[in-house]
Design a protein around this motif. Structure first.
Motif, PDB file in Angstrom:
ATOM      1  N   VAL A 159      23.708  62.432  10.377  1.00  0.00           N
ATOM      2  CA  VAL A 159      23.278  61.507   9.333  1.00  0.00           C
ATOM      3  C   VAL A 159      22.548  60.364  10.042  1.00  0.00           C
ATOM      4  CG1 VAL A 159      25.114  62.103   7.710  1.00  0.00           C
ATOM      5  CG2 VAL A 159      25.513  60.313   9.383  1.00  0.00           C
ATOM      6  N   PRO A 160      21.739  59.592   9.330  1.00  0.00           N
ATOM      7  CA  PRO A 160      20.975  58.540   9.990  1.00  0.00           C
ATOM      8  C   PRO A 160      21.855  57.612  10.833  1.00  0.00           C
ATOM      9  CG  PRO A 160      20.251  58.790   7.732  1.00  0.00           C
ATOM     10  CD  PRO A 160      21.465  59.655   7.899  1.00  0.00           C
ATOM     11  N   GLY A 161      21.553  57.551  12.129  1.00  0.00           N
ATOM     12  CA  GLY A 161      22.257  56.661  13.034  1.00  0.00           C
ATOM     13  C   GLY A 161      23.642  57.102  13.440  1.00  0.00           C
ATOM     14  N   ASN A 162      24.037  58.318  13.135  1.00  0.00           N
ATOM     15  CA  ASN A 162      25.400  58.738  13.441  1.00  0.00           C
ATOM     16  C   ASN A 162      25.511  60.264  13.456  1.00  0.00           C
ATOM     17  OD1 ASN A 162      28.101  58.470  13.993  1.00  0.00           O
ATOM     18  ND2 ASN A 162      28.669  57.663  11.991  1.00  0.00           N
ATOM     19  N   GLN A 163      26.567  60.744  14.098  1.00  0.00           N
ATOM     20  CA  GLN A 163      26.907  62.160  14.027  1.00  0.00           C
ATOM     21  C   GLN A 163      28.394  62.244  13.732  1.00  0.00           C
ATOM     22  OE1 GLN A 163      26.984  64.785  17.565  1.00  0.00           O
ATOM     23  NE2 GLN A 163      25.802  66.234  16.358  1.00  0.00           N
ATOM     24  N   ASP A 213      23.114  62.195   0.667  1.00  0.00           N
ATOM     25  CA  ASP A 213      21.856  62.928   0.544  1.00  0.00           C
ATOM     26  C   ASP A 213      20.968  62.869   1.779  1.00  0.00           C
ATOM     27  OD1 ASP A 213      21.362  60.274   0.170  1.00  0.00           O
ATOM     28  OD2 ASP A 213      20.194  60.502  -1.664  1.00  0.00           O
ATOM     29  N   GLU A 214      21.331  62.051   2.769  1.00  0.00           N
ATOM     30  CA  GLU A 214      20.504  61.953   3.966  1.00  0.00           C
ATOM     31  C   GLU A 214      21.002  62.841   5.115  1.00  0.00           C
ATOM     32  OE1 GLU A 214      19.175  58.005   5.082  1.00  0.00           O
ATOM     33  OE2 GLU A 214      19.679  57.297   3.084  1.00  0.00           O
ATOM     34  N   VAL A 215      21.840  63.817   4.813  1.00  0.00           N
ATOM     35  CA  VAL A 215      22.292  64.762   5.842  1.00  0.00           C
ATOM     36  C   VAL A 215      21.076  65.570   6.286  1.00  0.00           C
ATOM     37  CG1 VAL A 215      23.703  66.797   6.302  1.00  0.00           C
ATOM     38  CG2 VAL A 215      24.638  64.925   4.942  1.00  0.00           C
ATOM     39  N   SER A 216      20.764  65.510   7.588  1.00  0.00           N
ATOM     40  CA  SER A 216      19.561  66.185   8.065  1.00  0.00           C
ATOM     41  C   SER A 216      19.856  67.535   8.713  1.00  0.00           C
ATOM     42  CB  SER A 216      18.818  65.300   9.057  1.00  0.00           C
ATOM     43  OG  SER A 216      19.667  64.963  10.143  1.00  0.00           O
ATOM     44  N   LYS A 217      20.965  67.600   9.460  1.00  0.00           N
ATOM     45  CA  LYS A 217      21.252  68.831  10.192  1.00  0.00           C
ATOM     46  C   LYS A 217      22.756  69.028  10.285  1.00  0.00           C
ATOM     47  CE  LYS A 217      20.776  69.044  14.745  1.00  0.00           C
ATOM     48  NZ  LYS A 217      20.196  69.027  16.080  1.00  0.00           N
ATOM     49  N   VAL A 247      31.218  60.296   2.345  1.00  0.00           N
ATOM     50  CA  VAL A 247      31.262  59.250   1.313  1.00  0.00           C
ATOM     51  C   VAL A 247      31.460  57.892   1.987  1.00  0.00           C
ATOM     52  CG1 VAL A 247      32.639  58.333  -0.603  1.00  0.00           C
ATOM     53  CG2 VAL A 247      32.006  60.749  -0.567  1.00  0.00           C
ATOM     54  N   LYS A 248      32.364  57.824   2.979  1.00  0.00           N
ATOM     55  CA  LYS A 248      32.593  56.568   3.695  1.00  0.00           C
ATOM     56  C   LYS A 248      31.336  56.128   4.442  1.00  0.00           C
ATOM     57  CE  LYS A 248      37.540  57.120   4.396  1.00  0.00           C
ATOM     58  NZ  LYS A 248      38.592  57.426   5.359  1.00  0.00           N
ATOM     59  N   ALA A 249      30.665  57.063   5.095  1.00  0.00           N
ATOM     60  CA  ALA A 249      29.446  56.737   5.850  1.00  0.00           C
ATOM     61  C   ALA A 249      28.350  56.239   4.916  1.00  0.00           C
ATOM     62  CB  ALA A 249      28.969  57.960   6.623  1.00  0.00           C
ATOM     63  N   LYS A 250      28.247  56.851   3.743  1.00  0.00           N
ATOM     64  CA  LYS A 250      27.233  56.441   2.767  1.00  0.00           C
ATOM     65  C   LYS A 250      27.512  55.030   2.255  1.00  0.00           C
ATOM     66  CE  LYS A 250      25.037  58.048  -1.484  1.00  0.00           C
ATOM     67  NZ  LYS A 250      25.020  59.108  -2.492  1.00  0.00           N
ATOM     68  N   GLU A 251      28.788  54.764   1.940  1.00  0.00           N
ATOM     69  CA  GLU A 251      29.173  53.430   1.452  1.00  0.00           C
ATOM     70  C   GLU A 251      28.953  52.375   2.526  1.00  0.00           C
ATOM     71  OE1 GLU A 251      33.197  54.022   0.182  1.00  0.00           O
ATOM     72  OE2 GLU A 251      32.592  54.997  -1.682  1.00  0.00           O
ATOM     73  N   LYS A 252      29.285  52.720   3.762  1.00  0.00           N
ATOM     74  CA  LYS A 252      29.125  51.788   4.877  1.00  0.00           C
ATOM     75  C   LYS A 252      27.647  51.462   5.099  1.00  0.00           C
ATOM     76  CE  LYS A 252      30.586  51.245   9.674  1.00  0.00           C
ATOM     77  NZ  LYS A 252      31.219  51.904  10.811  1.00  0.00           N
ATOM     78  N   ARG A 253      26.802  52.438   4.933  1.00  0.00           N
ATOM     79  CA  ARG A 253      25.358  52.251   5.135  1.00  0.00           C
ATOM     80  C   ARG A 253      24.766  51.350   4.051  1.00  0.00           C
ATOM     81  NH1 ARG A 253      21.161  54.306   8.120  1.00  0.00           N
ATOM     82  NH2 ARG A 253      19.239  54.755   7.015  1.00  0.00           N
ATOM     83  N   LYS A 254      25.312  51.417   2.843  1.00  0.00           N
ATOM     84  CA  LYS A 254      24.789  50.615   1.732  1.00  0.00           C
ATOM     85  C   LYS A 254      25.193  49.149   1.822  1.00  0.00           C
ATOM     86  CE  LYS A 254      24.138  54.157  -1.740  1.00  0.00           C
ATOM     87  NZ  LYS A 254      24.505  54.635  -3.071  1.00  0.00           N
ATOM     88  N   GLU A 255      26.245  48.852   2.590  1.00  0.00           N
ATOM     89  CA  GLU A 255      26.707  47.463   2.713  1.00  0.00           C
ATOM     90  C   GLU A 255      25.644  46.627   3.425  1.00  0.00           C
ATOM     91  OE1 GLU A 255      30.467  47.470   4.691  1.00  0.00           O
ATOM     92  OE2 GLU A 255      31.458  48.557   3.089  1.00  0.00           O
ATOM     93  N   PRO A 256      25.499  45.374   3.010  1.00  0.00           N
ATOM     94  CA  PRO A 256      24.490  44.504   3.661  1.00  0.00           C
ATOM     95  C   PRO A 256      24.876  44.095   5.066  1.00  0.00           C
ATOM     96  CG  PRO A 256      25.683  43.308   1.922  1.00  0.00           C
ATOM     97  CD  PRO A 256      26.155  44.716   1.899  1.00  0.00           C
TER      98      PRO A 256
END
Length: 97
Positions: free
Chosen positions: A58-62, A32-36, A88-97
């Motif tokens: 996406v936040p911190g990445n392209q 959901d954080e796809v900006s452009k 999906v992988k980028a979202k899961e990776k971002r949620k990891e502590p």
């Protein structure tokens, strides 16, 4: 989400632009954080001469995906399929502590 479509050395018709926007508008369901999203359409001199390059911010990445096909629609569909998994992988990776 901002979608920009650029066609190099030819003019994309409205039907193709609408198709691309419709397919790409589904990407925020996966992250959901796809900006452009930037799409570059170009013609190559070889047989499968339609090239589609999709860049998703996406936040911190392209995330960049490129596909070649005999039709733009087919290449866009392949890009979207790959992007779904990558988002999906980028979202899961971002949620990891």
């Amino acid at each position: 989400m901002d979608i920009r479509i650029q066609s190099l050395k030819f003019d994309a018709d409205q039907k193709l632009i609408n198709y691309i926007e419709k397919k790409l508008s589904k990407l925020p369901k996966f992250y959901d954080e796809v900006s452009k999203v930037e799409v570059v359409l170009s013609l190559l001199p070889d047989y499968e001469n339609k090239k589609v390059k999709v860049m998703v911010d996406v936040p911190g990445n392209q995330i960049v995906v490129e596909r070649h096909s005999d039709k733009f629609e087919k290449a866009v569909l392949e890009c979207v399929d790959v992007l779904k998994d990558l988002l999906v992988k980028a979202k899961e990776k971002r949620k990891e502590p």
